[in-house]
Design an enzyme around this catalytic site. Structure first.
Site, PDB file in Angstrom:
ATOM      1  N   SER A  89       4.977  -5.807  -1.974  1.00 44.85           N
ATOM      2  CA  SER A  89       5.145  -4.387  -2.257  1.00 44.85           C
ATOM      3  C   SER A  89       5.759  -3.693  -1.037  1.00 44.85           C
ATOM      4  O   SER A  89       6.845  -4.062  -0.605  1.00 44.85           O
ATOM      5  CB  SER A  89       3.811  -3.780  -2.683  1.00 44.85           C
TER       6      SER A  89
ATOM      7  N   GLY B 233       0.816  -1.210   0.000  1.00 42.90           N
ATOM      8  CA  GLY B 233       0.000   0.000   0.000  1.00 42.90           C
ATOM      9  C   GLY B 233       0.846   1.255   0.000  1.00 42.90           C
ATOM     10  O   GLY B 233       0.375   2.328   0.365  1.00 42.90           O
ATOM     11  N   GLY B 234       2.118   1.100  -0.399  1.00 46.82           N
ATOM     12  CA  GLY B 234       2.986   2.267  -0.516  1.00 46.82           C
ATOM     13  C   GLY B 234       3.270   2.974   0.783  1.00 46.82           C
ATOM     14  O   GLY B 234       3.598   4.164   0.793  1.00 46.82           O
TER      15      GLY B 234
END
Length: 523
Positions: free
Chosen positions: A211, A132-133
């Site tokens: 991520s 989710g960055g």
């Protein structure tokens, strides 16, 4: 959002943190194996299709008030049996992955999924960190029923603070740019201390993430605070050898962004900042355009720039899986291309300059990724996003670690993977292929439907992951051999796609032009 912890009533009144259980219910739940004891108190879970769920368990105290922007505190103990049948709130964030803005700061909860097996042997544990960055994400989104049922393992998903709440930096602020990572380490300490009560083996813990969660996993391999908290690592599309993706920065840069928020709020002290509401903080981030989703390095939590740590061996040795997806850059491209108005032969050098700010490198890139037509502009921009952003940093991490620890590389390559709802809407003409996070459809119970051959691949991938969790080696009888990514054999990776011959070793470094990116030093 309001506080919505599940609270059971026996006869009477609301209890702040825990529900007092009626004894017949407690006895029945205990006989069914649905009551587990933690160091903070007992929890009651639920069962579905042979899998036990314990949700919304606090692994730290609420990071609110004076504890906002502090290292996580131990959770408050409770008496009786606390209901653990619903997940806790996500941490504060804007509505990117959530349907609406989240403002509940009491969010440090985790979820345990365990098999309904009566076997006495303790089972391997996987702790999964969401992506989710570093500005979004939620643990309860990743349901692990199939992984737990087939793999006979225990799965844990944990929230961690994101955005300004998790990664604020300010001069003089202890743990600047690190609070979300400290939350992850608190969750891992909770697992070491409590997971045996759920059937898990505290001496066999695999930390995994995708991520930003993959970057977090990599960071925790080199963070002093995570020493001896896990035994193996799985990194999906998040090697921390890419320092050009905006998710890692020197602590001084992180603190400069924090000052923007401080000025926007009209504050000159931390006490003033802590007096503001979650809504005020989210609004200040939006108005100041401060970059708040970046982990700081040069700190006690992350002393060394991660790519340098990998290169110089300042990373703990353990078995590790490192991989990406065949088309990891398509999601980024689908969001960026409409903003830049597409790519043409004439605009391509300027686009690259905006990405890399290294004019001397641009001719080398345009020779390898030529653009003559508008379609080629789309294709080459997308290829660069994949190769520079994901595939080659993953190859760099494998190469840097392979001489010091067992390393296995993978590339998820099902280019017909089902799309998560809402993906690709900004540029529907761009095929997403094996897009960023598409591999998670095959390991977790996501809101997508797999075709029969994809279901077979899912079962095969879980067998590989299960072998890794049990033994530190993903190879499994009856499946194609998975070669280790040693420097001597050219660092092959296992391509994962459905159908006959879909699982096979490939030279991902050559396919993604990693010799070029290694030369340019962009990761």
């Amino acid at each position: 959002m309001g506080f919505s912890r599940p609270v059971a009533a026996c006869t009477f009144t609301v209890v702040t943190f825990a529900a007092m259980a009626c004894s017949p219910t407690e006895d029945a739940s205990a006989r069914a194996g649905l009551v587990a004891g933690t160091q903070s108190g007992k929890v009651r879970g639920s069962e579905s299709r042979g899998v036990k769920h314990f949700q919304g368990i606090p692994f730290a105290g609420p990071p609110t008030g004076k504890d906002r922007w502090e290292a996580p505190r131990p959770p408050v103990s409770w008496s009786g049996v606390r209901n653990a049948t619903d997940p806790g709130s996500a941490c504060p964030q804007e509505p990117t992955e959530q349907p609406r803005r989240v403002v509940e700061e009491n969010c440090l909860y985790l979820n345990v999924t365990a098999p309904r097996s009566d076997r006495t042997r303790k089972k391997p544990v996987i702790v999964f960190l969401y992506g989710g960055g570093f500005t979004a994400g939620e643990a309860s989104k990743y349901k692990a029923d199939q992984l737990v049922r087939q793999g006979d393992v225990v799965a844990v998903t944990a929230n961690y603070r994101v955005g300004v709440f998790g990664f604020l930096g300010l001069p003089g602020l202890k743990n600047s740019g690190s609070f979300g990572i400290l939350d992850q380490q608190a969750a891992l300490r909770w697992v070491r201390r409590n997971i045996a009560a759920f059937g898990g083996d505290p001496e066999n813990v695999t930390l995994a993430g995708q991520s930003a969660g993959g970057i977090s996993t990599c960071i925790n391999m080199m963070s002093p605070g995570a020493d001896e908290l896990f035994d193996k690592a799985v990194i999906h599309s998040g090697p921390c050898t890419n320092t050009g993706n905006g998710l890692l920065a020197p602590v001084g840069e992180v603190e400069k962004e924090g000052k923007k928020i401080e000025r926007e709020l009209g504050c000159s002290s931390l006490a003033c900042m802590r007096s503001k509401s979650a809504v005020d903080l989210l609004d200040a981030v939006a108005k100041s355009h401060a970059a708040v989703g970046r982990v700081a390095y040069g700190t006690p939590t992350l002393p060394t720039r991660p790519d340098k740590a990998v290169q110089t061996g300042r990373i703990r040795s353990m078995p590790v899986l490192v991989g990406s997806t065949r088309d990891d850059g398509t999601l980024a491209a689908s969001g960026l291309l409409p903003l830049i108005g597409g790519v043409t032969h004439d605009s391509w050098p300027a686009v690259l300059k905006g990405l890399f700010a290294a004019p001397d490198d641009i001719p080398k890139i345009t020779r390898r990724y030529p653009v003559r037509t508008k379609q080629e502009g789309t294709d080459q921009f997308t290829a660069v996003q994949t190769d520079w952003g994901f595939s080659c940093p993953a190859a760099a991490m494998r190469a840097g670690a392979a001489s010091r620890m067992p390393v296995y590389g993978f590339e998820f390559a099902d280019r017909k993977a089902p799309k998560w709802p809402g993906l690709g809407e900004r540029m529907p003409s761009l095929p997403l292929g094996a897009y960023h996070a598409s591999d998670l459809n095959y390991l977790f119970d996501m809101p997508t439907k797999l075709q029969p051959d994809q279901n077979v691949l899912s079962r095969e991938m879980i067998e590989y992951w299960m072998g890794f969790m049990y033994h530190g080696n993903p190879n499994h009888p009856g499946l194609p051999a998975w070669p280790s990514a040693t420097q001597e054999n050219g660092s092959p990776v296992l391509s994962l796609a459905p159908g006959s011959g879909g699982i096979k070793p490939v030279d991902a470094s050559s396919e993604h032009n990693c010799a070029l990116w290694n030369h340019l030093g962009r990761h």
